[in-house]
Scaffold this motif. Sequence first.
Motif, short mmCIF file in Angstrom:
data_model
loop_
_atom_site.label_atom_id
_atom_site.label_comp_id
_atom_site.label_asym_id
_atom_site.label_seq_id
_atom_site.Cartn_x
_atom_site.Cartn_y
_atom_site.Cartn_z
N ALA A 31 0.83 -1.20 0.00
CA ALA A 31 0.00 0.00 0.00
C ALA A 31 0.86 1.26 0.00
CB ALA A 31 -0.92 0.00 1.23
N PHE A 32 1.90 1.27 0.82
CA PHE A 32 2.78 2.44 0.87
C PHE A 32 3.54 2.62 -0.44
CE2 PHE A 32 3.12 2.50 5.77
CZ PHE A 32 1.97 3.26 5.85
N ARG A 33 3.85 1.54 -1.11
CA ARG A 33 4.54 1.63 -2.39
C ARG A 33 3.66 2.36 -3.41
NH1 ARG A 33 5.64 -3.64 -3.35
NH2 ARG A 33 7.10 -3.65 -1.64
N ILE A 34 2.36 2.10 -3.37
CA ILE A 34 1.43 2.77 -4.27
C ILE A 34 1.36 4.27 -3.96
CG2 ILE A 34 -1.03 3.00 -4.86
CD1 ILE A 34 -1.22 -0.07 -4.46
N LEU A 35 1.43 4.62 -2.69
CA LEU A 35 1.25 6.00 -2.26
C LEU A 35 2.54 6.80 -2.12
CD1 LEU A 35 -1.48 5.36 0.42
CD2 LEU A 35 -1.79 6.15 -1.93
N GLU A 36 3.70 6.13 -2.27
CA GLU A 36 4.94 6.86 -2.09
C GLU A 36 5.15 7.84 -3.24
OE1 GLU A 36 8.26 4.19 -1.91
OE2 GLU A 36 7.95 3.47 -3.93
N GLY A 37 5.77 8.93 -2.92
CA GLY A 37 5.98 10.00 -3.87
C GLY A 37 5.53 11.29 -3.21
N ARG A 38 6.31 12.33 -3.38
CA ARG A 38 6.07 13.57 -2.67
C ARG A 38 4.68 14.15 -2.90
NH1 ARG A 38 9.66 19.09 -2.81
NH2 ARG A 38 8.32 20.22 -1.38
N GLN A 73 3.52 11.51 -11.41
CA GLN A 73 2.76 11.02 -10.26
C GLN A 73 1.35 10.59 -10.68
OE1 GLN A 73 4.35 11.88 -6.43
NE2 GLN A 73 5.46 10.76 -7.98
N LEU A 74 0.72 11.34 -11.57
CA LEU A 74 -0.60 10.97 -12.06
C LEU A 74 -0.55 9.67 -12.85
CD1 LEU A 74 -1.93 14.47 -13.10
CD2 LEU A 74 -3.01 12.94 -11.44
N ARG A 75 0.48 9.49 -13.67
CA ARG A 75 0.62 8.25 -14.44
C ARG A 75 0.77 7.04 -13.52
NH1 ARG A 75 4.62 10.32 -19.24
NH2 ARG A 75 3.00 11.25 -20.52
N GLU A 76 1.57 7.20 -12.46
CA GLU A 76 1.76 6.11 -11.51
C GLU A 76 0.46 5.79 -10.77
OE1 GLU A 76 5.11 7.06 -9.01
OE2 GLU A 76 6.49 7.14 -10.73
N LEU A 77 -0.27 6.82 -10.37
CA LEU A 77 -1.55 6.60 -9.69
C LEU A 77 -2.56 5.94 -10.62
CD1 LEU A 77 -1.80 9.93 -7.66
CD2 LEU A 77 -1.63 7.62 -6.69
N GLU A 78 -2.51 6.31 -11.89
CA GLU A 78 -3.39 5.68 -12.88
C GLU A 78 -2.99 4.23 -13.10
OE1 GLU A 78 -4.92 6.30 -17.48
OE2 GLU A 78 -3.17 7.40 -16.80
N ARG A 79 -1.69 3.98 -13.24
CA ARG A 79 -1.20 2.61 -13.43
C ARG A 79 -1.60 1.72 -12.27
NH1 ARG A 79 4.64 2.62 -12.16
NH2 ARG A 79 3.75 2.37 -10.11
N ASP A 80 -1.59 2.26 -11.06
CA ASP A 80 -1.90 1.47 -9.87
C ASP A 80 -3.39 1.39 -9.58
OD1 ASP A 80 0.75 0.80 -9.39
OD2 ASP A 80 1.12 2.61 -8.21
N GLY A 81 -4.22 2.03 -10.42
CA GLY A 81 -5.67 1.91 -10.26
C GLY A 81 -6.31 2.85 -9.27
#
Length: 136
Positions: A31-38, A73-81
């Motif tokens: 879960a933290f891996r999905i949310l990590e990032g400033r 950051q948006l791309r990563e959040l999109e990739r992670d659903g």
Amino acid sequence: MARTHKKVGYSPTGKLDDVTPAMAASGVESAFRILEGRWKMVIIFHLFARGILRFSELEKAIPGVSQKMLIQQLRELERDGVVSRTVYPQVPPKVEYGLTEWGKAMCPALDELLEWAALRPKHSRGGPPDKGSPHK
């Protein structure tokens, strides 16, 4: 099931009796891996508060973030659903971002995290310890 506190078990749903501390730690790490990032949590909170936002609106709402970092950051959040991205075929291009249903389901957990953070003792925030505190 083993518990760390009377209200906290290792199972995310509270329905699994065979979840071990190692399994729980792995789940939290994921879960933290999905949310990590400033900027990810800031983006998520803006989307919680305002629903669907265009890229330019997010950019204005978060003045400290660069365009490149916001896109990443948006791309990563999109990739992670967590975030959905809708592109409208028009000129100029219109792109909107919103939380997925799974992303919205995170709201109670984040509210609890904020409540927990607010309980932090004042002396732990860099100020002087309380007079009755055993920490000196």
